[in-house]
Write a protein that holds these residues in place. Sequence first.
Motif, PDB file in Angstrom:
ATOM      1  N   MET A   1       2.386  -3.864   8.316  1.00  0.00           N
ATOM      2  CA  MET A   1       2.034  -3.936   6.916  1.00  0.00           C
ATOM      3  C   MET A   1       2.835  -5.051   6.269  1.00  0.00           C
ATOM      4  SD  MET A   1       2.231  -0.947   4.030  1.00  0.00           S
ATOM      5  CE  MET A   1       0.592  -0.297   4.056  1.00  0.00           C
ATOM      6  N   GLU A   2       2.167  -5.862   5.486  1.00  0.00           N
ATOM      7  CA  GLU A   2       2.824  -6.976   4.813  1.00  0.00           C
ATOM      8  C   GLU A   2       3.538  -6.481   3.567  1.00  0.00           C
ATOM      9  OE1 GLU A   2       0.110 -10.131   4.060  1.00  0.00           O
ATOM     10  OE2 GLU A   2      -0.672 -10.113   6.086  1.00  0.00           O
ATOM     11  N   ILE A   3       4.401  -7.322   3.020  1.00  0.00           N
ATOM     12  CA  ILE A   3       5.176  -6.960   1.841  1.00  0.00           C
ATOM     13  C   ILE A   3       4.271  -6.697   0.646  1.00  0.00           C
ATOM     14  CG2 ILE A   3       5.596  -9.323   1.063  1.00  0.00           C
ATOM     15  CD1 ILE A   3       8.143  -6.481   0.908  1.00  0.00           C
ATOM     16  N   SER A   4       3.171  -7.426   0.534  1.00  0.00           N
ATOM     17  CA  SER A   4       2.258  -7.192  -0.590  1.00  0.00           C
ATOM     18  C   SER A   4       1.598  -5.822  -0.471  1.00  0.00           C
ATOM     19  CB  SER A   4       1.196  -8.287  -0.657  1.00  0.00           C
ATOM     20  OG  SER A   4       0.407  -8.285   0.519  1.00  0.00           O
ATOM     21  N   GLY A   5       1.344  -5.384   0.756  1.00  0.00           N
ATOM     22  CA  GLY A   5       0.782  -4.050   0.962  1.00  0.00           C
ATOM     23  C   GLY A   5       1.761  -2.953   0.587  1.00  0.00           C
ATOM     24  N   ILE A   6       3.025  -3.167   0.880  1.00  0.00           N
ATOM     25  CA  ILE A   6       4.062  -2.197   0.537  1.00  0.00           C
ATOM     26  C   ILE A   6       4.230  -2.127  -0.975  1.00  0.00           C
ATOM     27  CG2 ILE A   6       6.527  -1.680   0.716  1.00  0.00           C
ATOM     28  CD1 ILE A   6       6.402  -2.950   3.536  1.00  0.00           C
ATOM     29  N   ILE A   7       4.269  -3.285  -1.610  1.00  0.00           N
ATOM     30  CA  ILE A   7       4.423  -3.325  -3.068  1.00  0.00           C
ATOM     31  C   ILE A   7       3.235  -2.655  -3.755  1.00  0.00           C
ATOM     32  CG2 ILE A   7       4.513  -4.857  -5.081  1.00  0.00           C
ATOM     33  CD1 ILE A   7       6.182  -6.771  -3.306  1.00  0.00           C
ATOM     34  N   SER A   8       2.031  -2.945  -3.280  1.00  0.00           N
ATOM     35  CA  SER A   8       0.858  -2.324  -3.903  1.00  0.00           C
ATOM     36  C   SER A   8       0.844  -0.815  -3.654  1.00  0.00           C
ATOM     37  CB  SER A   8      -0.432  -2.969  -3.407  1.00  0.00           C
ATOM     38  OG  SER A   8      -0.599  -2.771  -2.028  1.00  0.00           O
ATOM     39  N   ALA A   9       1.312  -0.354  -2.498  1.00  0.00           N
ATOM     40  CA  ALA A   9       1.392   1.081  -2.223  1.00  0.00           C
ATOM     41  C   ALA A   9       2.361   1.762  -3.183  1.00  0.00           C
ATOM     42  CB  ALA A   9       1.809   1.324  -0.779  1.00  0.00           C
ATOM     43  N   VAL A  10       3.484   1.112  -3.471  1.00  0.00           N
ATOM     44  CA  VAL A  10       4.461   1.671  -4.409  1.00  0.00           C
ATOM     45  C   VAL A  10       3.874   1.709  -5.816  1.00  0.00           C
ATOM     46  CG1 VAL A  10       6.706   1.291  -5.493  1.00  0.00           C
ATOM     47  CG2 VAL A  10       6.465   1.051  -3.024  1.00  0.00           C
ATOM     48  N   VAL A  11       3.232   0.638  -6.241  1.00  0.00           N
ATOM     49  CA  VAL A  11       2.649   0.588  -7.588  1.00  0.00           C
ATOM     50  C   VAL A  11       1.569   1.656  -7.739  1.00  0.00           C
ATOM     51  CG1 VAL A  11       1.278  -0.828  -9.172  1.00  0.00           C
ATOM     52  CG2 VAL A  11       3.221  -1.830  -7.977  1.00  0.00           C
ATOM     53  N   ILE A  12       0.687   1.757  -6.765  1.00  0.00           N
ATOM     54  CA  ILE A  12      -0.360   2.774  -6.818  1.00  0.00           C
ATOM     55  C   ILE A  12       0.257   4.167  -6.744  1.00  0.00           C
ATOM     56  CG2 ILE A  12      -2.321   3.739  -5.538  1.00  0.00           C
ATOM     57  CD1 ILE A  12      -3.083   0.811  -4.886  1.00  0.00           C
ATOM     58  N   GLY A  13       1.311   4.318  -5.948  1.00  0.00           N
ATOM     59  CA  GLY A  13       2.011   5.599  -5.872  1.00  0.00           C
ATOM     60  C   GLY A  13       2.607   6.013  -7.202  1.00  0.00           C
ATOM     61  N   VAL A  14       3.170   5.063  -7.917  1.00  0.00           N
ATOM     62  CA  VAL A  14       3.722   5.351  -9.243  1.00  0.00           C
ATOM     63  C   VAL A  14       2.607   5.826 -10.175  1.00  0.00           C
ATOM     64  CG1 VAL A  14       4.763   4.318 -11.291  1.00  0.00           C
ATOM     65  CG2 VAL A  14       5.673   3.780  -9.035  1.00  0.00           C
ATOM     66  N   ILE A  15       1.502   5.110 -10.179  1.00  0.00           N
ATOM     67  CA  ILE A  15       0.389   5.461 -11.067  1.00  0.00           C
ATOM     68  C   ILE A  15      -0.170   6.836 -10.717  1.00  0.00           C
ATOM     69  CG2 ILE A  15      -1.966   4.831 -11.731  1.00  0.00           C
ATOM     70  CD1 ILE A  15      -1.076   1.870 -11.292  1.00  0.00           C
ATOM     71  N   ILE A  16      -0.425   7.069  -9.440  1.00  0.00           N
ATOM     72  CA  ILE A  16      -0.987   8.353  -9.010  1.00  0.00           C
ATOM     73  C   ILE A  16      -0.004   9.491  -9.288  1.00  0.00           C
ATOM     74  CG2 ILE A  16      -1.780   9.686  -7.003  1.00  0.00           C
ATOM     75  CD1 ILE A  16      -3.804   7.644  -7.940  1.00  0.00           C
ATOM     76  N   GLY A  17       1.275   9.268  -9.001  1.00  0.00           N
ATOM     77  CA  GLY A  17       2.287  10.296  -9.244  1.00  0.00           C
ATOM     78  C   GLY A  17       2.403  10.657 -10.712  1.00  0.00           C
ATOM     79  N   VAL A  18       2.418   9.658 -11.579  1.00  0.00           N
ATOM     80  CA  VAL A  18       2.510   9.905 -13.019  1.00  0.00           C
ATOM     81  C   VAL A  18       1.259  10.633 -13.517  1.00  0.00           C
ATOM     82  CG1 VAL A  18       2.554   8.781 -15.277  1.00  0.00           C
ATOM     83  CG2 VAL A  18       4.124   8.045 -13.488  1.00  0.00           C
ATOM     84  N   LEU A  19       0.090  10.195 -13.072  1.00  0.00           N
ATOM     85  CA  LEU A  19      -1.144  10.872 -13.483  1.00  0.00           C
ATOM     86  C   LEU A  19      -1.183  12.308 -12.964  1.00  0.00           C
ATOM     87  CD1 LEU A  19      -3.770   8.014 -13.052  1.00  0.00           C
ATOM     88  CD2 LEU A  19      -2.885   8.965 -15.192  1.00  0.00           C
ATOM     89  N   GLY A  20      -0.678  12.517 -11.761  1.00  0.00           N
ATOM     90  CA  GLY A  20      -0.598  13.870 -11.211  1.00  0.00           C
ATOM     91  C   GLY A  20       0.297  14.766 -12.042  1.00  0.00           C
TER      92      GLY A  20
END
Length: 87
Positions: A1-20
Amino acid sequence: MEISGIISAVVIGVIIGVLGRLVLPGRQRIGVLWTIAVGIVAALLGTAVAAGLGVADTKGVDWIEWLIQIALAAVGVTLLEQFKARR
């Protein structure tokens, strides 16, 4: 996994976690890092579930996939909060 994939996973994780957390009533007593971790896991599991159901790739925004991910994040936050309350 590239660094951009890791960063996007964290950003999406933040959004999903907050919405949850937002869909749950009351206050949840878990930290920001736990919210991010639950969000990342929910995003990955939600994508797998949506792919299994055949709704992961649609034209436009994948609303059903988002709803699955948010529901999984809400379940994850609830389970984590209950686990931490027992300790």
